[in-house]
Write a protein that holds these residues in place. Structure first.
Motif, PDB file in Angstrom:
ATOM      1  N   GLY A 215      13.565  22.685  -2.331  1.00 23.64           N
ATOM      2  CA  GLY A 215      14.701  23.007  -3.189  1.00 23.64           C
ATOM      3  C   GLY A 215      15.949  22.237  -2.805  1.00 23.64           C
ATOM      4  N   PHE A 216      16.238  22.210  -1.492  1.00 26.28           N
ATOM      5  CA  PHE A 216      17.406  21.463  -1.018  1.00 26.28           C
ATOM      6  C   PHE A 216      17.236  19.958  -1.244  1.00 26.28           C
ATOM      7  N   ALA A 217      16.005  19.471  -1.094  1.00 26.42           N
ATOM      8  CA  ALA A 217      15.747  18.047  -1.326  1.00 26.42           C
ATOM      9  C   ALA A 217      15.969  17.691  -2.791  1.00 26.42           C
ATOM     10  N   TYR A 218      15.602  18.613  -3.683  1.00 27.19           N
ATOM     11  CA  TYR A 218      15.812  18.381  -5.121  1.00 27.19           C
ATOM     12  C   TYR A 218      17.302  18.245  -5.430  1.00 27.19           C
ATOM     13  N   ILE A 219      18.110  19.144  -4.849  1.00 25.81           N
ATOM     14  CA  ILE A 219      19.565  19.071  -5.059  1.00 25.81           C
ATOM     15  C   ILE A 219      20.124  17.776  -4.471  1.00 25.81           C
ATOM     16  N   LYS A 220      19.663  17.415  -3.286  1.00 27.22           N
ATOM     17  CA  LYS A 220      20.154  16.219  -2.613  1.00 27.22           C
ATOM     18  C   LYS A 220      19.882  14.958  -3.420  1.00 27.22           C
ATOM     19  N   ASN A 221      18.754  14.926  -4.110  1.00 28.37           N
ATOM     20  CA  ASN A 221      18.357  13.729  -4.849  1.00 28.37           C
ATOM     21  C   ASN A 221      18.953  13.665  -6.259  1.00 28.37           C
ATOM     22  N   HIS A 222      19.693  14.688  -6.679  1.00 25.94           N
ATOM     23  CA  HIS A 222      20.321  14.696  -7.998  1.00 25.94           C
ATOM     24  C   HIS A 222      21.837  14.777  -7.812  1.00 25.94           C
ATOM     25  N   THR A 223      22.491  13.629  -7.919  1.00 27.30           N
ATOM     26  CA  THR A 223      23.919  13.531  -7.613  1.00 27.30           C
ATOM     27  C   THR A 223      24.756  14.455  -8.489  1.00 27.30           C
ATOM     28  N   LEU A 229      27.505  21.775  -7.950  1.00 21.87           N
ATOM     29  CA  LEU A 229      27.443  22.891  -7.004  1.00 21.87           C
ATOM     30  C   LEU A 229      28.629  22.867  -6.043  1.00 21.87           C
ATOM     31  N   THR A 230      29.043  21.678  -5.622  1.00 21.14           N
ATOM     32  CA  THR A 230      30.192  21.565  -4.722  1.00 21.14           C
ATOM     33  C   THR A 230      31.465  22.051  -5.403  1.00 21.14           C
TER      34      THR A 230
END
Length: 272
Positions: A215-223, A229-230
């Motif tokens: 899940g975190f990797a998915y967020i990381k790979n989608h700028t 989210l930030t």
């Protein structure tokens, strides 16, 4: 013919199941808003400290944030219907205990902190389960409309809940507002019991930690998602702190009823 009837049913938004979901959410959200008013003014009366109010908000928010990834994983692995009903019942029972303790004048700050953790954790499991169930319940074709009606209902309920909450607090005090919130959760759980949730497509189970890392990797790979989210996190961080200051302001200069009307007007502006 049977397939055509099923397709036609999927295209229809206002089915019995969607109406029960929509109604349950409206009642539950109404309870949440009156709970916020009761909690804010009661904590301020008990401690005289605006910092304690924001501390309770931070505890609830942190509990939800920390357990949200786990909630998303579990919502894909077990029955979403059971999950939303269970979390609504737990939240309802917790708030009803708060109502009773407030009524007998035995409510303490440590108990409110513990309750904030329970409610925050329940929220972190409830929200992903409900959000994942909505597309399956109403179909992708109706997803925009369905979410729009849910959002519209929440805004209208916010206006009514804030206005009514301030008036009820001024007349009857915090215990009645806590009671209404607790009952609203149980009403929502009851309505969810009669919803025919579609059968989930179970994915192959992986190790719990591996699912969260994905899940975190998915967020990381989608700028775009990462930036969104930030921004949302920063907005909520500063908005909650700013909004919390209105309660001591109205407690000193005006009344709880005036606070409710003020928040209702703000909600009407957001709706417009």
């Amino acid at each position: 013919v049977a397939r055509a009837q099923r397709d036609k049913k999927k295209q229809k938004l206002w089915t019995r199941d969607y109406f029960l979901l929509w109604l349950g959410q409206l009642v539950s959200v109404f309870g949440d808003f009156v709970y916020e008013i009761a909690l804010g003014f009661l904590v301020l009366t008990m401690t005289g400290s605006p910092a304690m109010m924001t501390t309770l908000m931070a505890i609830a928010g942190a509990s939800r944030f920390l357990f949200l990834p786990a909630g998303g994983v579990i919502a894909d692995q077990i029955s979403r219907k059971k999950l939303v009903i269970l979390t609504d019942v737990l939240r309802g029972a917790t708030v009803l205990i708060i109502a009773w303790l407030a009524y007998i004048d035995a409510l303490t700050i440590p108990f409110l902190m513990a309750a904030a953790v329970i409610i925050g954790v329940c929220n972190s499991f409830f929200s992903p389960a409900l959000m994942a169930a909505i597309p399956e319940l109403i179909g992708k074709r109706n997803l925009v409309k369905g979410n729009s009606y849910l959002s519209l209902g929440r805004r209208i309920t916010m206006i009514l809940g804030k206005a009514a909450g301030g008036s009820i607090f001024a007349v009857a005090g915090a215990p009645l507002l806590f009671l209404l919130d607790g009952l609203s959760y149980l009403f929502s759980a009851t309505s969810e019991t009669f919803i025919r949730f579609p059968k989930q497509t179970r994915q192959a189970k992986e190790k719990f930690g591996k699912e969260i890392k994905k899940g975190f990797a998915y967020i990381k790979n989608h700028t775009g998602l990462k930036r969104l989210l930030t921004l949302a996190t920063l907005n909520n961080l500063f908005a909650i702190g700013g909004m919390a200051l209105f309660i001591p302001l109205f407690e000193q200069e005006f009344t709880a009823q005036a606070y409710g009307i003020f928040m209702a007007i703000m909600g009407a502006g957001m709706l417009a």
